[in-house]
Enzyme design. Structure first.
Site, mmCIF file in Angstrom:
data_model
loop_
_atom_site.group_PDB
_atom_site.id
_atom_site.type_symbol
_atom_site.label_atom_id
_atom_site.label_comp_id
_atom_site.label_asym_id
_atom_site.label_seq_id
_atom_site.Cartn_x
_atom_site.Cartn_y
_atom_site.Cartn_z
ATOM 1 C CG ASP A 15 -1.903 -1.198 1.202
ATOM 2 O OD1 ASP A 15 -1.793 -2.034 0.287
ATOM 3 O OD2 ASP A 15 -2.729 -1.309 2.117
ATOM 4 C CG ASP A 57 -6.533 0.125 1.516
ATOM 5 O OD1 ASP A 57 -6.843 -1.057 1.720
ATOM 6 O OD2 ASP A 57 -6.825 1.069 2.288
ATOM 7 C CG HIS A 59 -11.032 1.145 0.443
ATOM 8 N ND1 HIS A 59 -11.133 -0.145 0.908
ATOM 9 C CD2 HIS A 59 -10.037 1.733 1.181
ATOM 10 C CE1 HIS A 59 -10.245 -0.327 1.887
ATOM 11 N NE2 HIS A 59 -9.561 0.793 2.061
ATOM 12 C CG HIS A 76 -8.267 5.380 3.131
ATOM 13 N ND1 HIS A 76 -9.179 5.212 4.141
ATOM 14 C CD2 HIS A 76 -7.774 4.133 2.881
ATOM 15 C CE1 HIS A 76 -9.228 3.940 4.503
ATOM 16 N NE2 HIS A 76 -8.384 3.253 3.741
ATOM 17 C CE LYS A 101 -4.102 -4.233 1.530
ATOM 18 N NZ LYS A 101 -4.815 -3.064 2.106
ATOM 19 C CB CYS A 145 -2.024 -3.216 5.362
ATOM 20 S SG CYS A 145 -3.731 -2.703 5.074
HETATM 21 C C1 VGL Z 1 -4.575 0.605 5.930
HETATM 22 C C2 VGL Z 1 -5.861 1.848 7.355
HETATM 23 C C3 VGL Z 1 -6.921 1.760 6.511
HETATM 24 C C4 VGL Z 1 -3.256 0.026 5.603
HETATM 25 C C5 VGL Z 1 -5.650 0.486 5.066
HETATM 26 O O1 VGL Z 1 -2.945 -0.143 4.400
HETATM 27 O O2 VGL Z 1 -2.473 -0.247 6.562
HETATM 28 N N1 VGL Z 1 -4.685 1.263 7.074
HETATM 29 N N2 VGL Z 1 -6.808 1.070 5.357
HETATM 30 ZN ZN ZN Z 2 -8.236 1.154 3.763
#
Ligand code: VGL
Ligand code: ZN
Length: 199
Positions: A15, A57, A59, A76, A101, A145
């Site tokens: 990420d 990430d 979403h 985000h 993901k 993550c």
């Molecule tokens: C993550 C918070 C929300 C991460 C993803 O990639 O660690 N943290 N979504």
């Molecule tokens: Zn996230």
């Protein structure tokens, strides 16, 4: 501590997206400082022809992962937006394997083992098809993550090493990242530093 990745190894970059870097929707302090370090790990893999996997990430705009819909976080990494793009200075190889993901409206999906590539294959399946049994992990965020991915690796019989100079955490509560690293160590993860890798 080994200073070379062997032929059963792959690099997983978690990420490293604009929204997790300073100035982004969920900026992690120092998130951008690790880009140069990760580029060095990528170069190490390219010269040894080792696979590089980048998770993201990814979403939908409406998900129970976001505060507005009952979750923990501000919006985000909404797929298709600039915030969801990889950091522009990250030098991913041409043959990078991208896995996504958090694509579902009802799951947080912190672990990269929940991510899928463009053909719908999950990370564990990709690793086994590549003959990879050792994963070196770096990226964001240490306490979400990265941690969940490391804890899940044991279940898939993947030996895992955290590049401690190439991760950064959110630290919603002070000390969360340090606690996460301790949990990872108890689960059997190894620690190494990119800066100790041989050229
Ligand atoms: C993550 C918070 C929300 C991460 C993803 O990639 O660690 N943290 N979504
Ligand atoms: Zn996230």
């Amino acid at each position: 501590m080994d200073n070379c990745m062997d032929d059963k190894s792959a690099l997983l970059i978690v990420d490293l997206q604009n929204d997790f870097c300073p100035g982004g929707a969920l900026g992690v302090s120092g998130g951008d400082e690790i880009v140069a370090v990760i580029n060095r790990a990528i170069a190490h893999c390219i010269s040894r022809r080792l696979p590089v996997i980048a998770s993201r990430d990814w979403h939908p705009s409406k998900t129970t992962h976001f505060r507005e819909f009952g979750g923990l976080w501000p919006p985000h990494c909404i797929r298709g937006t600039d915030g969801a793009e990889f950091h522009p200075e990250l030098r991913l190889p041409e043959n990078v394997i991208v896995v996504s993901k958090g694509t579902d409206e009802t799951h947080d999906d912190y672990s990269a083992f929940h991510a899928r590539d463009s053909q719908g294959r999950r990370l564990a399946e990709i690793l086994s098809s590549l003959g990879v049994s050792r994963l070196y992990i770096c990226g964001l965020a240490t306490d979400y993550c990265v941690k969940e991915t490391v804890l899940e690796a044991a279940r898939h019989h993947i030996d895992i090493t955290v590049f401690t100079d190439a991760v950064r955490g959110v630290d919603l509560n002070p000390g969360d990242s340090a606690k996460a690293l301790a949990e990872m160590e108890s689960s059997g993860a190894h620690f190494a530093e990119v800066l100790n890798l041989l050229e």
